[in-house]
Design an enzyme around this catalytic site. Sequence first.
Site, PDB file in Angstrom:
ATOM      1  N   LYS A  34       5.704  12.562  -4.738  1.00 41.88           N
ATOM      2  CA  LYS A  34       5.062  11.468  -4.004  1.00 41.88           C
ATOM      3  C   LYS A  34       4.655  10.356  -4.967  1.00 41.88           C
ATOM      4  CE  LYS A  34       0.763  11.651  -2.162  1.00 41.88           C
ATOM      5  NZ  LYS A  34       0.149  10.367  -2.505  1.00 41.88           N
ATOM      6  N   ASP A  61       4.366   6.809  -0.652  1.00 38.64           N
ATOM      7  CA  ASP A  61       3.095   6.868   0.090  1.00 38.64           C
ATOM      8  C   ASP A  61       2.324   5.566  -0.131  1.00 38.64           C
ATOM      9  OD1 ASP A  61       0.720   7.712   1.322  1.00 38.64           O
ATOM     10  OD2 ASP A  61       0.077   8.900  -0.403  1.00 38.64           O
ATOM     11  N   LYS A  63       1.431   3.632   2.607  1.00 37.07           N
ATOM     12  CA  LYS A  63       0.639   3.443   3.832  1.00 37.07           C
ATOM     13  C   LYS A  63       0.637   1.994   4.294  1.00 37.07           C
ATOM     14  CE  LYS A  63      -2.548   7.184   2.537  1.00 37.07           C
ATOM     15  NZ  LYS A  63      -2.215   7.368   1.122  1.00 37.07           N
ATOM     16  N   ASP A  66       0.142  -3.751   8.349  1.00 36.19           N
ATOM     17  CA  ASP A  66       0.193  -5.212   8.407  1.00 36.19           C
ATOM     18  C   ASP A  66       0.825  -5.598   9.742  1.00 36.19           C
ATOM     19  OD1 ASP A  66       0.288  -7.982   7.575  1.00 36.19           O
ATOM     20  OD2 ASP A  66       0.322  -7.280   5.511  1.00 36.19           O
ATOM     21  N   THR A 125      -7.814  11.940   5.130  1.00 35.79           N
ATOM     22  CA  THR A 125      -8.511  13.218   4.923  1.00 35.79           C
ATOM     23  C   THR A 125      -9.832  13.054   4.161  1.00 35.79           C
ATOM     24  OG1 THR A 125      -6.889  13.489   3.153  1.00 35.79           O
ATOM     25  CG2 THR A 125      -6.615  14.861   5.080  1.00 35.79           C
ATOM     26  N   ARG A 217      -4.491  17.033  -7.045  1.00 38.65           N
ATOM     27  CA  ARG A 217      -5.404  17.552  -8.065  1.00 38.65           C
ATOM     28  C   ARG A 217      -5.519  19.071  -8.060  1.00 38.65           C
ATOM     29  NH1 ARG A 217      -9.750  13.057  -6.415  1.00 38.65           N
ATOM     30  NH2 ARG A 217      -8.647  13.444  -4.466  1.00 38.65           N
TER      31      ARG A 217
END
Length: 239
Positions: A34, A61, A63, A66, A125, A217
């Site tokens: 990603k 990724d 996102k 617009d 999240t 992470r």
Amino acid sequence: MPAKEKIILALDVSDAAYAIDIVERFREHVNIFKVGLELFVSAGPQVVEEIHRKEKKVFLDLKFHDIPNTVSKAALAAVRLGVYMFNIHTTGGVDMMKRCKDSVVEVCLREDVKRPKILGVTVLTGLTQEALKNELGIQHGIKTHVKQLSKLAHEAGLDGVVASGHEAGSIRNHFGKDFLIVIPGIRTSWSPPDDQRRTVTPREALREGADYIVLGRAVLNQPDPLRALDLITTEILTA
Ligand code: C5P
């Protein structure tokens, strides 16, 4: 599906050489990497090309959020980069999502290129029920809100959504097995939540119907990242 096909590893670093080093180190265990805001803004589209040269797939990724015209054009740039999947915010509305999908389909047919999967981001999240209500003024529960946003993505013809493991089960029940669910915010018993709020374990994510889990992470911040991934893979295989 083998564990390798379910895992997306987040290259959340700012240095292209470091990102490629991670791809090399994990190449036996991960097929999709990603590229998010940090890496893309620092290293640019060349890093995507480098990952492709390593014969790995990219989830872009960024996102997009617009007006329909701007999102569609950014989506076409993603198509030309050859990414495997990318995402747009469902809160951009049905018209934005639909026009994005239609332009991607049209250009892929015209240029005879493989169509990337398009995912709708629902509720991040890192957001809690309280933040949704008190900051964004959304009065109904997160689950209801995520279901509503997923409905819009489904209506617009997107391939699926990004959601937390807490809402995945209800999305799966409502939109069926062909609607992709990508779950970030994955944490194990040994990884701290960091800034994530609606976390689940790899096992819970799969039980709730995840097609893909995003690992960041929980793997890369561990003292031995390859061992952490190995433990997660074992957990997936026994899920
Ligand atoms: O390190 P961690 O596991 O928290 O990383 C999660 C990754 O997934 C980050 O790159 C983050 O940008 C991304 N993501 C997310 N929530 C979403 C969509 C993507 O955390 N709704």
